[in-house]
Design a protein around this motif. Structure first.
Motif, PDB file in Angstrom:
ATOM      1  N   SER A  92      -4.763   3.631   4.828  1.00 14.15           N
ATOM      2  CA  SER A  92      -5.993   2.941   4.401  1.00 14.15           C
ATOM      3  C   SER A  92      -5.869   2.420   2.719  1.00 14.15           C
ATOM      4  CB  SER A  92      -7.318   3.907   4.324  1.00 14.15           C
ATOM      5  OG  SER A  92      -6.947   5.055   3.731  1.00 14.15           O
ATOM      6  N   ASP A  93      -4.828   3.497   2.023  1.00 17.24           N
ATOM      7  CA  ASP A  93      -4.714   3.138   0.588  1.00 17.24           C
ATOM      8  C   ASP A  93      -3.673   1.859   0.506  1.00 17.24           C
ATOM      9  OD1 ASP A  93      -2.528   4.560   1.997  1.00 17.24           O
ATOM     10  OD2 ASP A  93      -1.879   5.661   0.278  1.00 17.24           O
ATOM     11  N   PHE A  94      -3.049   1.736   1.521  1.00 14.99           N
ATOM     12  CA  PHE A  94      -2.249   0.347   1.710  1.00 14.99           C
ATOM     13  C   PHE A  94      -3.143  -0.808   1.776  1.00 14.99           C
ATOM     14  CE2 PHE A  94       0.559  -2.936   3.540  1.00 14.99           C
ATOM     15  CZ  PHE A  94       1.451  -2.925   2.700  1.00 14.99           C
ATOM     16  N   TYR A  95      -3.820  -0.852   3.012  1.00 13.59           N
ATOM     17  CA  TYR A  95      -4.793  -1.824   3.310  1.00 13.59           C
ATOM     18  C   TYR A  95      -5.774  -2.011   2.303  1.00 13.59           C
ATOM     19  CZ  TYR A  95      -3.123  -0.603   7.842  1.00 13.59           C
ATOM     20  OH  TYR A  95      -2.626  -0.212   9.040  1.00 13.59           O
ATOM     21  N   THR A  96      -6.378  -1.177   1.429  1.00 14.65           N
ATOM     22  CA  THR A  96      -7.571  -1.327   0.455  1.00 14.65           C
ATOM     23  C   THR A  96      -7.245  -2.189  -0.157  1.00 14.65           C
ATOM     24  OG1 THR A  96      -8.422   1.081   1.097  1.00 14.65           O
ATOM     25  CG2 THR A  96      -9.043  -0.034  -0.866  1.00 14.65           C
ATOM     26  N   LEU A  97      -6.023  -2.307  -0.699  1.00  9.81           N
ATOM     27  CA  LEU A  97      -5.407  -3.345  -1.935  1.00  9.81           C
ATOM     28  C   LEU A  97      -5.781  -4.675  -1.294  1.00  9.81           C
ATOM     29  CD1 LEU A  97      -2.228  -1.338  -3.080  1.00  9.81           C
ATOM     30  CD2 LEU A  97      -4.559  -1.512  -4.292  1.00  9.81           C
ATOM     31  N   PHE A  98      -5.766  -4.978   0.034  1.00 13.93           N
ATOM     32  CA  PHE A  98      -5.754  -6.365   0.158  1.00 13.93           C
ATOM     33  C   PHE A  98      -7.530  -6.791   0.207  1.00 13.93           C
ATOM     34  CE2 PHE A  98      -2.270  -5.229   2.977  1.00 13.93           C
ATOM     35  CZ  PHE A  98      -1.184  -5.924   2.496  1.00 13.93           C
ATOM     36  N   ARG A  99      -8.242  -5.891  -0.129  1.00 12.46           N
ATOM     37  CA  ARG A  99      -9.577  -6.365  -0.049  1.00 12.46           C
ATOM     38  C   ARG A  99     -10.209  -6.226  -1.741  1.00 12.46           C
ATOM     39  NH1 ARG A  99     -10.146  -7.978   4.772  1.00 12.46           N
ATOM     40  NH2 ARG A  99     -12.525  -7.865   4.199  1.00 12.46           N
ATOM     41  N   THR A 100      -9.081  -6.103  -2.854  1.00 12.13           N
ATOM     42  CA  THR A 100      -9.460  -6.326  -3.861  1.00 12.13           C
ATOM     43  C   THR A 100      -8.786  -7.357  -4.769  1.00 12.13           C
ATOM     44  OG1 THR A 100      -7.643  -5.034  -4.747  1.00 12.13           O
ATOM     45  CG2 THR A 100      -9.409  -3.934  -3.978  1.00 12.13           C
ATOM     46  N   ASN A 101      -8.628  -7.598  -5.839  1.00 12.70           N
ATOM     47  CA  ASN A 101      -8.032  -8.650  -6.437  1.00 12.70           C
ATOM     48  C   ASN A 101      -6.498  -8.399  -6.590  1.00 12.70           C
ATOM     49  OD1 ASN A 101      -7.892  -6.801  -8.677  1.00 12.70           O
ATOM     50  ND2 ASN A 101      -9.182  -8.174  -9.845  1.00 12.70           N
ATOM     51  N   ALA A 102      -5.982  -7.302  -6.116  1.00 14.85           N
ATOM     52  CA  ALA A 102      -4.588  -6.869  -6.381  1.00 14.85           C
ATOM     53  C   ALA A 102      -3.782  -8.275  -5.670  1.00 14.85           C
ATOM     54  CB  ALA A 102      -4.229  -5.605  -5.632  1.00 14.85           C
ATOM     55  N   LYS A 103      -2.591  -8.382  -6.068  1.00 14.83           N
ATOM     56  CA  LYS A 103      -1.798  -9.310  -5.828  1.00 14.83           C
ATOM     57  C   LYS A 103      -0.060  -8.507  -5.382  1.00 14.83           C
ATOM     58  CE  LYS A 103      -4.563 -12.506  -6.390  1.00 14.83           C
ATOM     59  NZ  LYS A 103      -5.364 -13.195  -5.060  1.00 14.83           N
ATOM     60  N   ILE A 104       0.449  -9.085  -4.328  1.00 14.35           N
ATOM     61  CA  ILE A 104       1.812  -8.593  -4.138  1.00 14.35           C
ATOM     62  C   ILE A 104       2.747  -9.340  -5.097  1.00 14.35           C
ATOM     63  CG2 ILE A 104       3.800  -8.524  -2.472  1.00 14.35           C
ATOM     64  CD1 ILE A 104       1.538  -8.156  -0.248  1.00 14.35           C
ATOM     65  N   VAL A 105       3.415  -8.674  -6.038  1.00 13.85           N
ATOM     66  CA  VAL A 105       4.324  -9.199  -6.950  1.00 13.85           C
ATOM     67  C   VAL A 105       5.655  -9.027  -6.665  1.00 13.85           C
ATOM     68  CG1 VAL A 105       2.506  -9.110  -8.602  1.00 13.85           C
ATOM     69  CG2 VAL A 105       4.317  -7.285  -8.539  1.00 13.85           C
ATOM     70  N   GLU A 106       5.962  -8.078  -5.410  1.00 10.28           N
ATOM     71  CA  GLU A 106       7.283  -7.953  -5.152  1.00 10.28           C
ATOM     72  C   GLU A 106       7.272  -7.243  -3.599  1.00 10.28           C
ATOM     73  OE1 GLU A 106      11.661  -5.669  -6.780  1.00 10.28           O
ATOM     74  OE2 GLU A 106       9.321  -5.424  -7.403  1.00 10.28           O
ATOM     75  N   GLN A 107       8.185  -7.834  -3.050  1.00 10.24           N
ATOM     76  CA  GLN A 107       8.407  -7.234  -1.530  1.00 10.24           C
ATOM     77  C   GLN A 107       9.741  -7.524  -1.140  1.00 10.24           C
ATOM     78  OE1 GLN A 107       5.189 -10.206   0.127  1.00 10.24           O
ATOM     79  NE2 GLN A 107       6.744  -9.618   1.727  1.00 10.24           N
ATOM     80  N   LYS A 108      10.442  -6.486  -0.354  1.00  7.63           N
ATOM     81  CA  LYS A 108      11.827  -6.386  -0.282  1.00  7.63           C
ATOM     82  C   LYS A 108      12.181  -5.322   0.776  1.00  7.63           C
ATOM     83  CE  LYS A 108      13.197  -3.820  -4.227  1.00  7.63           C
ATOM     84  NZ  LYS A 108      13.945  -3.597  -5.746  1.00  7.63           N
ATOM     85  N   GLU A 109      13.278  -5.489   1.377  1.00  8.77           N
ATOM     86  CA  GLU A 109      13.862  -4.458   2.187  1.00  8.77           C
ATOM     87  C   GLU A 109      14.645  -3.366   1.143  1.00  8.77           C
ATOM     88  OE1 GLU A 109      16.115  -5.571   5.353  1.00  8.77           O
ATOM     89  OE2 GLU A 109      14.286  -6.639   6.535  1.00  8.77           O
ATOM     90  N   CYS A 110      14.617  -2.102   1.555  1.00  9.64           N
ATOM     91  CA  CYS A 110      15.083  -1.140   0.546  1.00  9.64           C
ATOM     92  C   CYS A 110      15.217   0.275   1.422  1.00  9.64           C
ATOM     93  CB  CYS A 110      14.121  -1.015  -0.374  1.00  9.64           C
ATOM     94  SG  CYS A 110      12.489  -0.198  -0.178  1.00  9.64           S
ATOM     95  N   GLU A 111      15.896   1.022   0.814  1.00  8.05           N
ATOM     96  CA  GLU A 111      16.195   2.362   1.054  1.00  8.05           C
ATOM     97  C   GLU A 111      15.317   3.517   0.478  1.00  8.05           C
ATOM     98  OE1 GLU A 111      20.280   3.511   1.777  1.00  8.05           O
ATOM     99  OE2 GLU A 111      20.372   2.138   3.473  1.00  8.05           O
ATOM    100  N   TYR A 112      15.137   4.409   1.465  1.00  8.73           N
ATOM    101  CA  TYR A 112      14.291   5.596   0.670  1.00  8.73           C
ATOM    102  C   TYR A 112      14.882   6.933   1.396  1.00  8.73           C
ATOM    103  CZ  TYR A 112      11.035   9.046  -0.781  1.00  8.73           C
ATOM    104  OH  TYR A 112      10.230  10.212  -1.325  1.00  8.73           O
TER     105      TYR A 112
END
Length: 667
Positions: free
Chosen positions: A562-582
């Motif tokens: 929900s902490d990820f989904y909630t941002l889509f209901r605000t004025n937050a914008k995705i400024v970076e998305q990529k494949e990565c390693e963790y």
């Protein structure tokens, strides 16, 4: 108007039934806080007297004065009120009492012409055994006179929020000595380190119970400033969940010998087994004057702390100022306050020293004491007039210290017959069908959201518990001068913690209850909540802080991420998305930029960014990072919170430690 006392045979049957009721209670060895007990009375009540009274709701009742003594320094009067309707038991927890109108319960006229009101050591009880409702009181009037006749003016029934429409004026005659046979009254009190913890008021009905403890001190230069956790337990160690409520209007008194902080409401008691009432700690403020003269030097970046070695006189406690620094503190309204930070070497119990600089503003800006975050260093912040002060005289008139007394005493309640419970709890579903977690058009984001939803659905696909465990690190605001942590919060306000949650899943995938815990790095539970459908309970203490009431609660679907989904209901914008390693796992990395406010807001707005590492294989959020302007909106962003996932799994049952904790409560 007030009605004169009278004696009438019409009350014979009522008085007879009342006396049988009282004898049955005494036979059970219950603790009655309104009994006088053995004493060294100079005079005692010659005869009982009764009068009829009328409540503000036009309810007729009877008051009986059935005991009283005159001591050196006080007069004690015991009364009982009967004839009230069963509906009165709702007054125990009625929030209307916060806006009530209160007079002293009674006033006592003595021969000198003085009128006395009840002292803070008065006791009250409310008993409803299902067919008989009795309110009793033991009023304490403080006086050096020892009269043989007094006028007793009864104004208001305890637990009622309005004065009587028709009270009573009763003349009471006393005779020398104490002619009554009395039992040794069992003490419901404990004393440690000069602090007394006692039971002042009680209430018991088929629906609800209440206790109201009180605190007092033996030293005249001390007073209780803060109170720890009160608990009520059975002989098997199980604790009652307590709802901390307000004090009652009848606790208003002219003296401050007894501190009554709260009442505590809990489940009805149906047996006579003794219970234990406990208190873990208190803070005590003591008057103690002293003066410290300081010669301050300029503070530099190379030497931000100047050494000192100045002892302080705090009675039996050892304390000294070991150093100081001067800095500009920033208030909530963004103006700066020159502040002297004194580093203290003091014994553990000392929690605050009431420093002042003697100027006119010092009373408006008192010193603040506490621990530096993640440190054993104790310090006090003292506001200054300017950063340029070189010669300074500090005064203090009191200090505060903590006593871990672990007070406890046994209380023998009255067994109250159980009332038939015809109502059942109604649990309503919380609908989320219309919620669209992502309504954008980016296929990569859609793929990520779908993977998270699949992970969530797999976790909640069967009944049991979903366990989540995280390691969370929070940065400390304030740079070189962070806010001090209050003495009472030292072991609970931490910046590096372990967070756990247990969600109880029903067969349909909805959450019936949730247990959320915070542990220190040693694994000790330092705080938590137990969230049921209709109530919320603080852990590990067992304090009820929220109740929906009316036997109605809600369940809701389990939603992971929900902490990820909630941002889509605000004025937050995705400024970076990529494949990565963790940690050698393939992941999707997302960075959101979020302005905390709207375009119509004036001035600078705080800005946060959120980073997520989401495992491609499972949809699990491996880590979340929040960057924020930790030290003000005019400062650059920095890492504020890092939350790393340690474990997420389904379990058929709670772990034994958590199950034992939950099963230790009566609620």
């Amino acid at each position: 108007m007030k009605i004169k006392a009278f004696f009438s045979g019409c009350f014979f049957l009522l008085i007879l039934s009342l006396s049988l009721f009282i004898r049955s209670v005494d036979a059970l060895d219950a603790d009655d806080v309104t009994l006088i007990g053995k004493n060294e009375a100079l005079f005692s009540l010659k005869e009982n007297k009764t009068a009829e009274i009328l409540t503000s709701a036009d309810e007729k009742a009877v008051i009986e004065i059935n005991d009283g003594i005159v001591n050196e320094g006080s007069i004690l009067i015991r009364f009982i009120v009967w004839g009230l309707p069963q509906s009165w038991e709702s007054k125990i927890s009625d929030q209307n009492r916060l806006n009530g109108s209160y007079l002293p319960i009674a006033e006592l006229g003595i021969p000198s012409g003085e009128w006395l009101t009840p002292g803070s050591g008065s006791h009250f009880s409310f008993i409803n055994q299902g067919d008989t409702l009795i309110i009793a009181g033991l009023l304490e009037f403080l006086t050096n006179e020892t009269p043989e006749i007094v006028s007793f003016d009864f104004n208001q029934i305890p637990f009622d929020e309005q004065p009587l429409k028709e009270g009573a004026v009763i003349v009471l005659d006393f005779e020398a000595g104490d002619s009554r046979q009395r039992i040794e009254k069992k003490s419901v009190i404990d004393e440690k380190s000069g602090v007394f913890f006692s039971l002042l008021n009680t209430a018991q009905t088929p629906e609800i119970s209440m206790i109201q403890p009180a605190l007092s001190v033996s030293r005249t230069d001390e007073q209780i400033s803060r109170v720890g956790w009160v608990s009520l337990s059975q002989s098997d160690g199980k604790k009652y969940v307590l709802k901390r409520d307000y004090a009652y209007g009848f606790n208003i008194a002219d003296d401050d010998r007894f501190m009554v902080n709260n009442s505590y409401i809990f489940q009805p008691i149906h047996d006579a087994e003794p219970r234990t009432i406990s208190l873990d700690f208190v803070y005590v403020k003591r008057k103690s004057a002293g003066e410290v003269k300081l010669s301050l030097e300029a503070i530099s970046e190379e030497q931000p702390i100047k050494a000192l070695d100045i002892p302080l006189s705090l009675d039996e406690f050892s304390a000294r100022i070991s150093g100081y620094s001067i800095y500009q503190d920033i208030a909530e309204d963004h103006h700066t306050i020159p502040t002297l930070r004194l580093f203290m070497d003091s014994e553990g119990p000392v929690s605050s020293i009431n420093f002042s600089t003697g100027d006119s503003d010092s009373e408006l800006m008192p010193a603040v004491c506490g621990f530096l975050p993640e440190s054993e260093q104790f310090a006090c912040d003292v506001p200054l007039l300017s950063m340029d002060q070189t010669e300074l005289t500090l005064n203090y008139d009191s200090f505060e210290y903590r006593i871990d007394g672990n007070w406890s005493f046994q209380w023998n309640p009255i067994p109250i017959p159980a009332r038939d419970q015809t109502s059942e709890q109604t649990v309503l579903p919380y609908k989320m069908d219309s919620m669209n977690f992502y309504d954008g058009s980016d296929p990569e984001v859609e793929k990520t959201v779908k993977k998270i939803q699949e992970f969530s659905a797999a976790l909640s696909s069967k009944s049991g518990w979903i366990f989540q465990r995280y390691e969370t690190k929070m940065s400390i605001a304030g740079g070189d001068y962070p806010d001090l942590i209050d003495h009472s919060q030292k072991n609970t306000q931490m910046n590096h913690i372990i967070e756990e949650s247990w969600d109880q899943i029903q067969p349909d995938g909805t959450v019936l209850s949730n247990i959320s815990l915070v542990r220190n790095l040693s694994g000790q539970i330092i705080s938590g909540t137990w969230n049921l459908a209709d109530r919320q309970i603080v852990l590990p203490q067992g304090l009820l802080i929220q109740n929906q009431g009316y036997n109605t609660g809600y369940v809701y679907p389990f939603v992971y991420g929900s902490d990820f989904y909630t941002l889509f209901r605000t004025n937050a914008k995705i400024v970076e998305q990529k494949e990565c390693e963790y940690e050698n796992r393939s992941a999707w990395c997302y960075r959101f930029f979020h302005t905390l406010g709207s375009a119509k807001d004036i001035g600078n707005l705080p800005e946060n960014s959120y980073l997520f590492w989401i495992e491609q294989k499972t949809g699990k959020i491996l880590q979340k990072q929040i960057d924020c302007q930790l030290n003000g909106i005019d400062q650059p962003s920095e890492t504020c919170v890092v939350r790393k996932t340690l474990e997420i799994r389904h379990s058929d049952d709670l772990d034994s430690e958590i199950r034992n904790l939950i099963e230790s409560f009566i609620y």
